[in-house]
Design a protein around this motif. Structure first.
Motif, PDB file in Angstrom:
ATOM      1  N   ALA A  16      70.630  16.983  47.734  1.00 38.13           N
ATOM      2  CA  ALA A  16      70.360  16.195  49.049  1.00 38.13           C
ATOM      3  C   ALA A  16      70.806  14.689  48.548  1.00 38.13           C
ATOM      4  O   ALA A  16      70.781  14.207  47.700  1.00 38.13           O
ATOM      5  N   SER A  17      71.578  14.256  49.656  1.00 38.06           N
ATOM      6  CA  SER A  17      72.208  13.034  49.619  1.00 38.06           C
ATOM      7  C   SER A  17      70.640  12.013  49.574  1.00 38.06           C
ATOM      8  O   SER A  17      69.852  12.258  50.128  1.00 38.06           O
ATOM      9  N   PRO A  18      71.116  10.928  48.979  1.00 34.04           N
ATOM     10  CA  PRO A  18      69.789   9.809  48.867  1.00 34.04           C
ATOM     11  C   PRO A  18      69.514   9.243  50.277  1.00 34.04           C
ATOM     12  O   PRO A  18      70.507   9.081  51.241  1.00 34.04           O
ATOM     13  N   ALA A  19      68.200   9.003  50.552  1.00 32.81           N
ATOM     14  CA  ALA A  19      68.159   8.544  51.834  1.00 32.81           C
ATOM     15  C   ALA A  19      68.215   7.183  51.940  1.00 32.81           C
ATOM     16  O   ALA A  19      67.756   6.294  51.121  1.00 32.81           O
ATOM     17  N   ILE A  39      56.399   9.512  63.934  1.00 37.36           N
ATOM     18  CA  ILE A  39      57.740  10.184  63.915  1.00 37.36           C
ATOM     19  C   ILE A  39      58.240  10.181  62.458  1.00 37.36           C
ATOM     20  O   ILE A  39      57.624   9.419  61.667  1.00 37.36           O
ATOM     21  N   ASP A  40      58.746  11.358  62.104  1.00 38.15           N
ATOM     22  CA  ASP A  40      59.399  11.363  60.879  1.00 38.15           C
ATOM     23  C   ASP A  40      60.894  11.410  60.824  1.00 38.15           C
ATOM     24  O   ASP A  40      61.429  12.071  61.792  1.00 38.15           O
ATOM     25  N   LEU A  41      61.514  10.454  59.823  1.00 29.62           N
ATOM     26  CA  LEU A  41      62.903  10.610  59.835  1.00 29.62           C
ATOM     27  C   LEU A  41      63.349  10.575  58.297  1.00 29.62           C
ATOM     28  O   LEU A  41      62.643   9.925  57.620  1.00 29.62           O
ATOM     29  N   ARG A  42      64.777  11.169  58.094  1.00 30.27           N
ATOM     30  CA  ARG A  42      65.278  11.122  57.057  1.00 30.27           C
ATOM     31  C   ARG A  42      66.809  10.943  57.089  1.00 30.27           C
ATOM     32  O   ARG A  42      67.312  11.844  57.316  1.00 30.27           O
ATOM     33  N   ILE A  43      67.395   9.683  56.764  1.00 27.14           N
ATOM     34  CA  ILE A  43      68.839   9.554  57.049  1.00 27.14           C
ATOM     35  C   ILE A  43      69.514   9.422  55.847  1.00 27.14           C
ATOM     36  O   ILE A  43      69.337   8.399  55.077  1.00 27.14           O
ATOM     37  N   PRO A  44      70.619  10.158  55.329  1.00 28.67           N
ATOM     38  CA  PRO A  44      71.255  10.314  54.141  1.00 28.67           C
ATOM     39  C   PRO A  44      72.227   8.971  54.171  1.00 28.67           C
ATOM     40  O   PRO A  44      72.682   8.374  55.295  1.00 28.67           O
ATOM     41  N   GLN A  78      60.643   3.523  54.419  1.00 30.76           N
ATOM     42  CA  GLN A  78      61.397   2.836  53.395  1.00 30.76           C
ATOM     43  C   GLN A  78      63.030   2.657  54.171  1.00 30.76           C
ATOM     44  O   GLN A  78      63.759   3.613  54.363  1.00 30.76           O
ATOM     45  N   VAL A  79      63.609   1.493  53.942  1.00 28.65           N
ATOM     46  CA  VAL A  79      64.999   1.195  54.189  1.00 28.65           C
ATOM     47  C   VAL A  79      65.737   0.526  52.933  1.00 28.65           C
ATOM     48  O   VAL A  79      65.261  -0.230  52.497  1.00 28.65           O
ATOM     49  N   ALA A  80      66.829   1.212  52.512  1.00 30.63           N
ATOM     50  CA  ALA A  80      67.584   0.847  51.487  1.00 30.63           C
ATOM     51  C   ALA A  80      66.770   0.660  50.218  1.00 30.63           C
ATOM     52  O   ALA A  80      67.139  -0.028  49.430  1.00 30.63           O
ATOM     53  N   GLY A  81      65.848   1.603  50.235  1.00 30.37           N
ATOM     54  CA  GLY A  81      64.869   1.745  48.916  1.00 30.37           C
ATOM     55  C   GLY A  81      63.724   0.740  49.023  1.00 30.37           C
ATOM     56  O   GLY A  81      62.859   0.473  47.933  1.00 30.37           O
ATOM     57  N   HIS A  82      63.526  -0.160  49.885  1.00 33.70           N
ATOM     58  CA  HIS A  82      62.593  -1.186  50.039  1.00 33.70           C
ATOM     59  C   HIS A  82      61.457  -0.687  51.217  1.00 33.70           C
ATOM     60  O   HIS A  82      61.763  -0.142  52.287  1.00 33.70           O
ATOM     61  N   ASP A  83      60.328  -0.538  50.843  1.00 36.42           N
ATOM     62  CA  ASP A  83      59.223  -0.430  51.990  1.00 36.42           C
ATOM     63  C   ASP A  83      59.223  -1.573  52.845  1.00 36.42           C
ATOM     64  O   ASP A  83      59.237  -2.864  52.729  1.00 36.42           O
ATOM     65  N   ILE A  84      59.336  -1.272  54.046  1.00 37.46           N
ATOM     66  CA  ILE A  84      59.471  -2.279  55.289  1.00 37.46           C
ATOM     67  C   ILE A  84      58.094  -3.004  55.401  1.00 37.46           C
ATOM     68  O   ILE A  84      58.244  -4.334  55.948  1.00 37.46           O
ATOM     69  N   ALA A  85      56.994  -2.428  54.832  1.00 34.97           N
ATOM     70  CA  ALA A  85      55.625  -3.344  54.938  1.00 34.97           C
ATOM     71  C   ALA A  85      55.411  -4.124  53.513  1.00 34.97           C
ATOM     72  O   ALA A  85      55.227  -5.499  53.915  1.00 34.97           O
ATOM     73  N   THR A  86      55.971  -3.980  52.652  1.00 29.50           N
ATOM     74  CA  THR A  86      55.691  -4.560  51.279  1.00 29.50           C
ATOM     75  C   THR A  86      56.746  -5.289  50.873  1.00 29.50           C
ATOM     76  O   THR A  86      56.757  -6.557  50.147  1.00 29.50           O
ATOM     77  N   SER A  87      58.086  -5.131  51.237  1.00 23.65           N
ATOM     78  CA  SER A  87      59.382  -5.854  50.885  1.00 23.65           C
ATOM     79  C   SER A  87      60.289  -5.993  52.252  1.00 23.65           C
ATOM     80  O   SER A  87      61.453  -5.557  51.930  1.00 23.65           O
ATOM     81  N   PRO A  88      59.873  -6.783  52.953  1.00 28.86           N
ATOM     82  CA  PRO A  88      60.759  -6.723  54.377  1.00 28.86           C
ATOM     83  C   PRO A  88      61.860  -7.641  53.996  1.00 28.86           C
ATOM     84  O   PRO A  88      63.014  -7.343  54.632  1.00 28.86           O
ATOM     85  N   ASP A  89      61.773  -8.704  52.812  1.00 28.83           N
ATOM     86  CA  ASP A  89      62.819  -9.469  52.460  1.00 28.83           C
ATOM     87  C   ASP A  89      64.318  -8.561  51.993  1.00 28.83           C
ATOM     88  O   ASP A  89      65.174  -8.937  52.180  1.00 28.83           O
ATOM     89  N   GLY A  90      63.642  -7.681  51.215  1.00 35.82           N
ATOM     90  CA  GLY A  90      64.516  -6.703  50.596  1.00 35.82           C
ATOM     91  C   GLY A  90      65.292  -5.949  51.523  1.00 35.82           C
ATOM     92  O   GLY A  90      66.462  -5.636  51.515  1.00 35.82           O
ATOM     93  N   VAL A  91      64.589  -5.430  52.622  1.00 34.26           N
ATOM     94  CA  VAL A  91      65.013  -4.769  53.916  1.00 34.26           C
ATOM     95  C   VAL A  91      66.181  -5.586  54.561  1.00 34.26           C
ATOM     96  O   VAL A  91      67.332  -5.179  54.649  1.00 34.26           O
ATOM     97  N   ARG A  92      65.706  -6.710  54.618  1.00 39.96           N
ATOM     98  CA  ARG A  92      66.619  -7.675  55.536  1.00 39.96           C
ATOM     99  C   ARG A  92      67.991  -8.051  55.009  1.00 39.96           C
ATOM    100  O   ARG A  92      68.852  -8.063  55.451  1.00 39.96           O
TER     101      ARG A  92
END
Length: 333
Positions: A16-19, A39-44, A78-92
């Motif tokens: 599987a490709s990394p999400a 909703i559940d999503l997994r985007i490689p 998680q977006v780009a390996g960062h939790d959107i709730a606990t690491s929003p700056d990492g996501v941005r």
């Protein structure tokens, strides 16, 4: 047609490709109205994902949550390996967002729009000018760079908007209806830009009202309806969920026609037109099996056509009963 279909979860064989983006049980309500209902999503990584749905289905809400513009009421993502709730700056730091309505300032030039974005990313003046020049050239805007953005065509403004999004070198881009209002030529130009981004390893999360756009671009599609994922899969997988697909064989030789009718199962005959209709999802395996049976019997049809539902049929079947389906598409083999 069914009003709902269980989602598919097939991601292909092998490793599987990394999400790049994942979500489990994502929920959001406004007042007493549930907009996203788990909703559940997994985007490689390095793929194009298209989220389809009628107005009010929750597409823009999903984009806003995943891009940290609003918070979810429940679930994890998680977006780009960062939790959107606990690491929003990492996501941005890892994403870019191009909204449905252009963020271009029409009172200044295209180049000035780019340099303003470079300043917002705290780039040095030298680095900002270098990146701005490269992106303006990449998006074929160099000749218009010194002109006010208000003089740009709709397609040029959308390209400038996307170029501004790329100043920060995001690895994940959210595109909310990026070609709305564009003419067909400008839309195809934007498609080429999106394909090039993916070639460069960028992950694209696309919402669109053009089903043809999703069919052309997306590696994976999810249909959102009433806050839930009604179905997801590749375009071909979704098309095969909808009944009505079949293969039609046409003969000029009455004897070959009768032999084929006897050799094949579940056929509908048209003795006047010398055609046979066989239910089929249009998949490669079914077509190979059909052709093998004809070869074994020594029968050759004059024409074979496949008839498959398109994404319009899928969309209307999954998002509501008030639909008079289009005629199935035909492909002559």
């Amino acid at each position: 047609m069914p009003s709902s279909v269980m989602p598919t979860t097939r991601q292909g064989g092998g490793h599987a490709s990394p999400a790049a983006i994942s979500a489990v049980g994502l929920r959001k309500s406004y007042g007493g109205k549930t907009v996203l209902d788990g909703i559940d999503l997994r985007i490689p990584a390095g793929s194009v994902f298209a989220l389809l749905g009628p107005n009010g289905a929750g597409k823009t809400t999903a984009v806003k949550i995943l891009s940290t513009l609003i918070s979810a009421d429940g679930g994890q993502s998680q977006v780009a390996g960062h939790d959107i709730a606990t690491s929003p700056d990492g996501v941005r730091a890892a994403i870019g967002v191009t909204g449905q309505f252009s963020a271009v300032d029409g009172l200044i030039t295209g180049e000035e729009n780019m340099l303003l974005m470079a300043d917002l990313h705290h780039l040095s003046k030298r680095e900002g000018r270098r990146i701005a020049a490269e992106l303006l050239e990449r998006f074929d805007l160099t000749d218009a760079a010194k002109k006010p953005a208000s003089t740009y065509s709709g397609g040029m403004r959308r390209r400038l908007d996307l170029a501004m999004t790329l100043v920060g070198n995001p690895r994940i881009i959210f595109l909310d209806e990026p070609t709305t209002g564009l003419d067909p030529r400008a839309r195809h130009t934007m498609w080429g830009v999106i394909r090039q981004l993916v070639t460069d390893g960028v992950t694209v999360f696309l919402t669109t009202q053009y089903l043809e756009e999703a069919d052309e671009l997306a590696d994976h599609i999810a249909v959102l309806n009433d806050g839930k994922i009604a179905a997801q899969g590749t375009a071909n997988e979704l098309k095969r969920l909808i009944p009505g697909g079949h293969v039609r064989l046409r003969f000029s030789d009455p004897a070959a026609y009768r032999s084929a009718a006897a050799a094949l199962r579940e056929v509908t005959r048209d003795d006047e037109a010398l055609t046979l209709t066989i239910p089929s999802d249009g998949g490669q395996r079914e077509l190979r099996s059909l052709l093998d049976r004809l070869d074994t019997a020594g029968i050759e049809a004059d024409e074979l056509t496949t008839h498959t539902p398109d994404l319009d049929d899928v969309f209307f079947a999954l998002t509501g009963p008030a639909h008079v389906p289009n005629q199935p598409k035909e492909t002559v083999r």
